[in-house]
Write a protein that holds these residues in place. Structure first.
Motif, short mmCIF file in Angstrom:
data_model
loop_
_atom_site.label_atom_id
_atom_site.label_comp_id
_atom_site.label_asym_id
_atom_site.label_seq_id
_atom_site.Cartn_x
_atom_site.Cartn_y
_atom_site.Cartn_z
N GLY A 1 0.79 -1.23 0.00
CA GLY A 1 0.00 0.00 0.00
C GLY A 1 0.82 1.27 0.00
N VAL A 2 2.12 1.18 -0.28
CA VAL A 2 2.97 2.38 -0.23
C VAL A 2 2.63 3.36 -1.33
N ILE A 17 7.18 -5.96 6.01
CA ILE A 17 6.91 -6.70 7.24
C ILE A 17 7.23 -5.88 8.48
N VAL A 18 8.41 -5.23 8.49
CA VAL A 18 8.90 -4.56 9.70
C VAL A 18 8.35 -3.14 9.84
N VAL A 19 8.35 -2.37 8.72
CA VAL A 19 7.96 -0.95 8.80
C VAL A 19 6.45 -0.78 8.65
N TYR A 20 5.90 -1.25 7.52
CA TYR A 20 4.48 -1.03 7.27
C TYR A 20 3.58 -2.10 7.90
N ARG A 21 4.16 -3.24 8.18
CA ARG A 21 3.45 -4.35 8.84
C ARG A 21 2.16 -4.72 8.10
N SER A 22 2.20 -4.62 6.80
CA SER A 22 1.01 -4.93 5.99
C SER A 22 1.26 -6.08 5.01
N LEU A 23 2.50 -6.58 5.00
CA LEU A 23 2.86 -7.64 4.05
C LEU A 23 2.68 -9.00 4.73
#
Length: 425
Positions: A71-72, A252-258
């Protein structure tokens, strides 16, 4: 031999057969009829795929799919809206600029349209823009992607024309920035003539900084990629792998949406896209080998050089040829078939191989906007559910900046050669 090959290819294409089937079947028929070893079919096809630069193709497709899944793209679009919002035609300017930013990870025009197209068109429609204008600008801006590194068409061209893929990728930076500037200038002119609206977004104090902080990991992806290429730490294949790892890390780490499901979905998309591209690469190599066997490249070189030996005039002739070819052949197919035929002649006449590569790819990206085989037109038509005729009407004004960019890149070799020569000394 070559006439029979081209005749069978044209008939199959007219019957609606997939391009890879047209290339492979026509080549196979000619090989069998002329008593050539059938083993050539497998040998030449496999040799074409045994290429290190081609390993970057699925990796860049995978990286773009992963970043889109996080979603970036929405965050980047909102950030640029906050920056440009006060000028007339702001959302249209944002569409062009975001296409430039996203091109730093996508590598393909259709990937840009797939990731950004729905967002770009919807945002412009909300602000009162005509749907034709929104669709036309979206597909025109998507031509930036295959010029700015990473670029799948440039990597494929480099492998076919025996040019340094790293230098050719870097050579695309200045022309891509030039194309972006011309598109934004065209939007500014149209905004004044038609009174296009200013953006309705009104960011509060600190909103821009917060959105910038959220978007920063994604914005660093092109910096990482281009920095690796320029520094020499990465080749195209290595930098593609690093981009995939970086996309997974921030997802995974920054956006936590993957999620695992999104990664598997991205893998499926990558597998399908890669299979289509490499099937075409394999069969086109076979097709090109048959043409070479009949000395078509040498005859074409002699014909071109008999017309003129002036490098600029040869490039103009090439532009006309490729613009016509781009109307009927998909860009990667055109690269695989035509580049081995005309590149030697133009290089022998003094055209810089880097300039030729950028001119070649830019021509074919413009071809994505021309019927009957304009894939970008059909993709945006599917996304927006607009009739193809309306999409074509919307894109016509943007041929002006596209063709002007092409003319300048053809006339001024330094636009393509200066940056790689400076950085790769």
């Amino acid at each position: 031999m070559s006439l029979l090959l081209l005749a069978i290819f044209a008939v199959l294409l007219a019957l609606g057969a997939p391009v890879a089937i047209c290339l492979g079947l026509s080549s196979a028929v000619v090989i069998v009829l002329h008593g050539l070893p059938v083993s050539v079919l497998a040998q030449r096809s496999l040799n074409a795929l045994d290429s290190s630069p081609l390993l970057a193709v699925p990796l860049f497709i995978f990286a773009a799919s992963l970043l889109n899944a996080t979603g970036v793209t929405t965050h980047m679009f909102d950030l640029v809206r906050m920056i440009f919002g006060r000028i007339r035609g702001a959302v249209a300017q944002v569409s062009v600029f975001v296409s430039l930013i996203f091109s730093g990870v996508s590598g393909a025009a259709l990937a840009d349209i797939g990731a950004l197209g729905a967002i770009q068109v919807e945002q412009m429609k909300k602000q009162g823009y005509r749907e034709e204008f929104a669709a036309g600008l979206t597909v025109a801006a998507a031509t930036i992607g295959p010029i700015f590194p990473p670029s799948i068409p440039i990597i494929i061209y480099a492998s076919v024309a025996n040019v340094s893929a790293v230098k050719l990728l870097i050579a695309g930076i200045v022309p891509a920035l030039l194309l972006t500037a011309f598109l934004m200038l065209q939007v500014a002119i149209i905004a004044q003539l038609r009174g296009l609206p200013r953006d309705s977004i009104r960011p509060a104090s600190g909103d821009v900084l917060r959105k910038f902080a959220i978007s920063l990991p994604a914005l660093l992806a092109p910096v990482l990629l281009i920095g690796g290429l320029i520094s020499g730490y990465f080749g195209p294949t290595e930098v593609a792998g690093v981009t995939v790892a970086y996309a997974i890390l921030i997802g995974i780490v920054v956006y936590r949406s993957l999620t695992v499901g999104k990664i598997l979905s991205a893998l499926r998309e990558t597998t399908e896209a890669t299979a289509n591209i490499l099937f075409v690469v394999a069969t086109a190599a076979l097709f090109a080998w048959v043409l070479t066997l009949d000395q078509v490249p040498m005859k074409a070189s002699a014909l071109l050089l008999s017309l003129t030996e002036n490098p600029f005039l040869l490039l103009l002739l090439t532009n006309v040829l490729l613009l016509i070819v781009g109307m009927v052949l998909e860009s990667i197919v055109a690269i695989l078939i035509i580049a081995p035929i005309i590149a030697p002649a133009l290089t022998a006449a003094g055209v810089d191989p880097l300039q030729l590569g950028i001119v070649f790819v830019l021509n074919l990206m413009i071809g994505l906007l021309t019927p009957p085989v304009g894939m970008s037109l059909y993709m945006i038509s599917i996304i927006t559910r607009m009739p193809i005729a309306r999409v074509i009407a919307g894109v016509i004004p943007f041929f002006v900046p596209l063709l002007l960019s092409l003319l300048l890149v053809s006339a001024v070799p330094a636009l393509s050669t200066w940056l790689p020569e400076t950085l790769m000394k």
